[in-house]
Design a protein around this motif. Structure first.
Motif, mmCIF file in Angstrom:
data_model
loop_
_atom_site.group_PDB
_atom_site.id
_atom_site.type_symbol
_atom_site.label_atom_id
_atom_site.label_comp_id
_atom_site.label_asym_id
_atom_site.label_seq_id
_atom_site.Cartn_x
_atom_site.Cartn_y
_atom_site.Cartn_z
ATOM 1 N N GLN A 40 22.183 -53.681 -9.683
ATOM 2 C CA GLN A 40 21.582 -53.206 -8.439
ATOM 3 C C GLN A 40 22.202 -51.875 -8.044
ATOM 4 O O GLN A 40 23.428 -51.758 -7.948
ATOM 5 C CB GLN A 40 21.825 -54.226 -7.325
ATOM 6 N N ARG B 210 14.825 -49.353 -17.122
ATOM 7 C CA ARG B 210 15.285 -50.091 -18.287
ATOM 8 C C ARG B 210 15.556 -49.122 -19.441
ATOM 9 O O ARG B 210 14.733 -48.248 -19.740
ATOM 10 C CB ARG B 210 14.242 -51.126 -18.749
ATOM 11 N N ALA C 145 20.459 -56.903 -15.027
ATOM 12 C CA ALA C 145 20.037 -55.791 -14.180
ATOM 13 C C ALA C 145 21.151 -55.489 -13.203
ATOM 14 O O ALA C 145 21.787 -56.393 -12.671
ATOM 15 C CB ALA C 145 18.760 -56.137 -13.414
ATOM 16 N N GLN D 15 24.315 -47.525 -18.351
ATOM 17 C CA GLN D 15 23.859 -48.237 -17.169
ATOM 18 C C GLN D 15 24.827 -48.057 -16.012
ATOM 19 O O GLN D 15 24.428 -47.769 -14.883
ATOM 20 C CB GLN D 15 23.715 -49.727 -17.479
ATOM 21 N N ALA E 277 9.077 -57.985 -17.622
ATOM 22 C CA ALA E 277 10.069 -58.775 -16.893
ATOM 23 C C ALA E 277 10.387 -60.087 -17.592
ATOM 24 O O ALA E 277 11.036 -60.952 -17.008
ATOM 25 C CB ALA E 277 9.576 -59.048 -15.475
ATOM 26 N N SER F 63 16.949 -55.099 -21.086
ATOM 27 C CA SER F 63 16.295 -56.344 -21.435
ATOM 28 C C SER F 63 16.075 -56.380 -22.945
ATOM 29 O O SER F 63 15.284 -55.587 -23.477
ATOM 30 C CB SER F 63 14.940 -56.466 -20.726
ATOM 31 N N TRP G 116 19.451 -61.541 -19.788
ATOM 32 C CA TRP G 116 18.875 -60.319 -19.232
ATOM 33 C C TRP G 116 19.785 -59.822 -18.133
ATOM 34 O O TRP G 116 20.329 -60.585 -17.341
ATOM 35 C CB TRP G 116 17.491 -60.630 -18.676
ATOM 36 N N TYR H 276 7.802 -49.680 -14.081
ATOM 37 C CA TYR H 276 9.098 -49.574 -14.743
ATOM 38 C C TYR H 276 9.226 -48.167 -15.320
ATOM 39 O O TYR H 276 8.251 -47.610 -15.810
ATOM 40 C CB TYR H 276 9.228 -50.570 -15.898
ATOM 41 N N GLN I 12 12.131 -50.251 -11.125
ATOM 42 C CA GLN I 12 12.854 -50.849 -12.242
ATOM 43 C C GLN I 12 13.131 -49.812 -13.327
ATOM 44 O O GLN I 12 12.221 -49.132 -13.792
ATOM 45 C CB GLN I 12 12.038 -52.007 -12.830
ATOM 46 N N ALA J 171 11.224 -52.694 -5.607
ATOM 47 C CA ALA J 171 12.310 -52.143 -6.411
ATOM 48 C C ALA J 171 11.738 -51.352 -7.582
ATOM 49 O O ALA J 171 10.820 -51.802 -8.268
ATOM 50 C CB ALA J 171 13.205 -53.260 -6.914
ATOM 51 N N GLU K 94 16.713 -50.734 -9.602
ATOM 52 C CA GLU K 94 17.452 -51.669 -10.431
ATOM 53 C C GLU K 94 17.537 -51.123 -11.849
ATOM 54 O O GLU K 94 16.511 -50.845 -12.474
ATOM 55 C CB GLU K 94 16.779 -53.040 -10.429
#
Length: 362
Positions: free
Chosen positions: A29, A211, A27, A177, A129, A42, A25, A229, A209, A207, A38
């Protein structure tokens, strides 16, 4: 009980799936600042999202494009359809999102992003997560009765291997990303985020999130909040302008964390100025969406990129929200200090869009 994919009885078909799920996984920052975003990918969440959307069990929350793409690639036989129907029935029966609570909802709950924006759907939350799909499924099955456990095991055993094939792209979303992380770490974006927090009177800084998840349609993308998220739906090849979209959704995330007394007072004041707001097909388009457009798109474009959004263009797909956001922009230009979230000029500006609705516009 330890649940593993071996118990699903499709060992030979899991070569691709095992490779996918073994990927670490990741992520990235965005910034070590008071606001934290973040950005990552995933494999477990991507796989769950595909399989959860496949039956399109709650249109609007789920999307039919996944099943259409599946049918195009693999077809759908009677066994497929029976399993899809069983999974859909389970989700509709157990998810709070499927319950119609509009009649009992307060104006604050209808005009502002709800608590589910942060808490999400209880079943989906197990996969948000999760380090692996296997681990998420262990958690999701715990506490379910034997019948539901058997149904879910059979469903995933049947569809997961082929779903994994669709997601077995090399280094998925790596370029997207990296580009998004750079944009969100820019000082101007960090400053904007802090202004947004101050606007909504939100002090906590969990944070946010972000994705990426796979989306079958190359011609368009979308973003949705799921329990704190934000999921960015995209093909692996699509390059989109994600930063303002993330900040738009970040506005909803902050709005959902407003103090309860503030939400109620603002909602009551807004309904007094715009009684028609609660009669809209989606009352969020009266105030919640215009605020997100104002911050995530209008002020973002000016404060981060030094450009103005053309008033003649559509800022949002829903006409009422678009009009209200433009009314906010006219009353509080991005070249000036940010407004305060309180009764008075700000709510009056947003409520001015109600006049057009009375004339028959949606």
């Amino acid at each position: 009980m330890r649940f593993s994919f071996r118990t699903l009885r499709f060992r030979g078909a899991l070569a691709v799936l095992a490779c996918l799920l073994a990927m670490p996984w990741c992520a990235l920052q965005a910034a070590e600042r008071p606001y934290s975003v973040e950005v990552g990918y995933s494999p477990a969440l991507d796989l769950f999202n595909l399989l959860d959307n496949l039956p399109d069990w709650l249109p609007g929350y789920t999307s039919s494009v996944y099943q259409k793409e599946w049918q195009r690639r693999f077809g759908l036989d009677d066994q497929d359809r029976a399993l899809l129907a069983g999974y859909a029935a389970f989700r509709l029966r157990t998810s709070p999102l499927a319950r119609d609570e509009v009649k009992s909802a307060t104006p604050a709950d209808r005009l502002f992003a709800g608590a589910d924006t942060r808490t999400g759907d209880p079943y989906s939350r197990h996969f948000l997560a999760a380090r692996t799909f296997d681990a998420g499924l262990v958690a999701a099955l715990a506490g379910l009765d034997g019948k539901d456990q058997r149904l879910l095991r059979q469903y995933y055993a049947h569809f997961a291997p082929r779903a994994a094939q669709l997601l077995a792209a090399q280094a998925p979303f790596a370029a997207q990303q990296a580009a998004l992380v750079r944009q969100l770490a820019a000082p101007a974006v960090v400053d904007l985020a802090e202004q947004m927090k101050a606007f909504f009177h939100v002090d906590d800084s969990p944070a946010f999130q972000v994705r990426f998840v796979w989306w079958p349609e190359a011609g368009r993308t979308q973003a949705k909040l799921r329990g704190g998220y934000i999921l960015l739906f995209s093909t692996f090849e699509t390059e989109d302008d994600w930063a303002p979209i993330v900040m738009h959704e970040y506005s909803h995330y902050l709005s959902a964390g407003q103090p309860l007394t503030q939400r109620r007072a603002l909602a009551d004041a807004f309904v007094a100025a715009c009684p028609a707001a609660l009669a809209l097909p989606n009352p969020l388009n009266a105030l919640e969406e215009p605020l997100a457009i104002y911050w995530g798109q209008y002020r973002f474009e000016q404060q981060v990129r030094g450009q103005a959004l053309p008033v003649a263009s559509a800022w949002y797909v829903q006409p009422h929200a678009d009009r209200a956001a433009k009314a906010l922009a006219a009353a509080f230009p991005a070249t000036e200090s940010a407004p305060s979230l309180k009764a008075g000029r700000l709510l009056q500006a947003a409520a001015s869009a109600c006049a057009a609705s009375k004339d028959g516009a949606p």
